[in-house]
Design an enzyme around this catalytic site. Sequence first.
Site, PDB file in Angstrom:
ATOM      1  CG  ASP A  23      24.803   5.869  43.234  1.00 42.92           C
ATOM      2  OD1 ASP A  23      23.699   5.456  42.826  1.00 42.92           O
ATOM      3  OD2 ASP A  23      25.572   6.563  42.535  1.00 42.92           O
ATOM      4  CE  LYS A  55      23.388   4.542  33.778  1.00 39.51           C
ATOM      5  NZ  LYS A  55      24.737   4.746  34.303  1.00 39.51           N
ATOM      6  N   GLY A  56      19.485   9.909  35.880  1.00 40.10           N
ATOM      7  CA  GLY A  56      18.633  11.077  35.657  1.00 40.10           C
ATOM      8  C   GLY A  56      19.038  12.236  36.553  1.00 40.10           C
ATOM      9  CG  LEU A 102      35.593   6.815  21.637  1.00 41.26           C
ATOM     10  CD1 LEU A 102      36.564   7.275  20.551  1.00 41.26           C
ATOM     11  CD2 LEU A 102      34.972   5.476  21.244  1.00 41.26           C
ATOM     12  N   GLY A 121      38.511   9.953  24.517  1.00 47.02           N
ATOM     13  CA  GLY A 121      37.762  11.088  23.976  1.00 47.02           C
ATOM     14  C   GLY A 121      36.412  10.685  23.411  1.00 47.02           C
ATOM     15  CB  ALA A 155      28.556  10.707  37.798  1.00 46.13           C
ATOM     16  CB  ALA A 156      32.867  10.071  33.689  1.00 44.49           C
ATOM     17  N   GLY A 157      29.997   9.943  32.415  1.00 48.04           N
ATOM     18  CA  GLY A 157      29.104  10.036  31.250  1.00 48.04           C
ATOM     19  C   GLY A 157      27.994  11.047  31.502  1.00 48.04           C
ATOM     20  CG  ASP A 158      25.326  10.215  34.557  1.00 53.38           C
ATOM     21  OD1 ASP A 158      24.831   9.692  33.545  1.00 53.38           O
ATOM     22  OD2 ASP A 158      25.442   9.622  35.645  1.00 53.38           O
ATOM     23  CB  SER A 185      32.895  13.708  41.033  1.00 51.43           C
ATOM     24  OG  SER A 185      31.937  12.925  40.361  1.00 51.43           O
TER      25      SER A 185
HETATM   26  O1  RIB Z   1      25.923   6.926  35.778  1.00 50.21           O
HETATM   27  C1  RIB Z   1      26.181   6.675  37.135  1.00 50.21           C
HETATM   28  C2  RIB Z   1      24.922   6.269  37.850  1.00 50.21           C
HETATM   29  O2  RIB Z   1      24.459   5.046  37.310  1.00 50.21           O
HETATM   30  C3  RIB Z   1      25.071   6.014  39.326  1.00 50.21           C
HETATM   31  O3  RIB Z   1      24.920   7.172  40.094  1.00 50.21           O
HETATM   32  C4  RIB Z   1      24.024   4.943  39.597  1.00 50.21           C
HETATM   33  O4  RIB Z   1      22.954   5.378  40.365  1.00 50.21           O
HETATM   34  C5  RIB Z   1      23.561   4.478  38.224  1.00 50.21           C
HETATM   35  O5  RIB Z   1      22.322   4.952  37.910  1.00 50.21           O
END
Ligand code: RIB
Length: 319
Positions: free
Chosen positions: A21, A48-49, A230, A234, A258-261, A300
């Site tokens: 990133d 994301k992975g 959301l 939430g 990366a909150a979703g991840d 994070s």
């Molecule tokens: O979900 C966040 C990620 O999306 C970042 O780290 C970026 O690399 C993209 O893949």
Amino acid sequence: MTATDGVGQPTVVCLGSLNMDMRVDLSQAPLSGETVMANSMHYLPGGKGANQALGCVRQGARVYMVGNVGADAHGASLVRGLQADGIDTNHVLTDPHSPTGVAMVLVEQTGQNRIVVVGGANQTLRVHAAALEPVLRTADVLVMQLETPVSEVLAAARLAQVNGCKVVLNPSPVQGALPTALWPLVDTLVLNETEAFALCGTDVSVNRNAAIQAVRHFQLLGVPRVVITLGGAGAVAADGEVLTYHPAPQVQVVDTTAAGDTFLGALVVGLARKFLFTQCVRQGIAAASLCVQTAGAQASIPTLAQTMESAPVPDWETL
Ligand code: RIB
């Protein structure tokens, strides 16, 4: 027998992207045709992975990463980073002909981000059935996103199904319709408002009925469990007929990257531990709420201990 049965630690296989990133901090992202000055730029591990793999390992799972990097310094450093967290990287291959994936991550003062990904070696990932099958056979969950080719996501989902491993799909980023054959192979679908709109045409931010309509759309395609996140509001979740709304705690947002991840990692480990679905969603919200309070992607992502100690998540309600 899965690893969960054997030693009490759930096992997760994460097939997906590894990106370097380029995180740029700025007051506001530029409009079309505009040039703006940024405050700083940092190279940070992401994808994301890889982020989801870290989300799972920090919640206590044994994790196998499946992915591709280029034969360059970025690739080597991303792999070393995963290994430092205890992730098995034996299935991360090096493509000598493609560079490691890169993501331009623009983070505004509000903490909101905009991301552009150059796939690179992630796009040349191919499923090697003979190597992957023995790992899937011992795993509880296979986690995937869409920063690697959809053909390979489908191939891996098929392999997971025949080997008794549940599939969790985070369809991000959406790049068009997904193959109809993929939906019934997915046990749990986790997506945000933007992805839900792109895949089913319903704006889930309008009201809860819209979110319910979107959830039912994916269930009709063959997915039994759906979570639509959301952001600060939430998540809405469906486990078969049971629909629930999960509020998020109010926190100071620094960076949503990366909150979703992170949400996904905590949810997946809960699923692998056979926790109640509502409890898994709640754990995802607790972890994601911590993630947005710190800058960066992987830095994070909280541990299980940090998540357990975090501010309580408000109670969920049945819809
Ligand atoms: O979900 C966040 C990620 O999306 C970042 O780290 C970026 O690399 C993209 O893949």
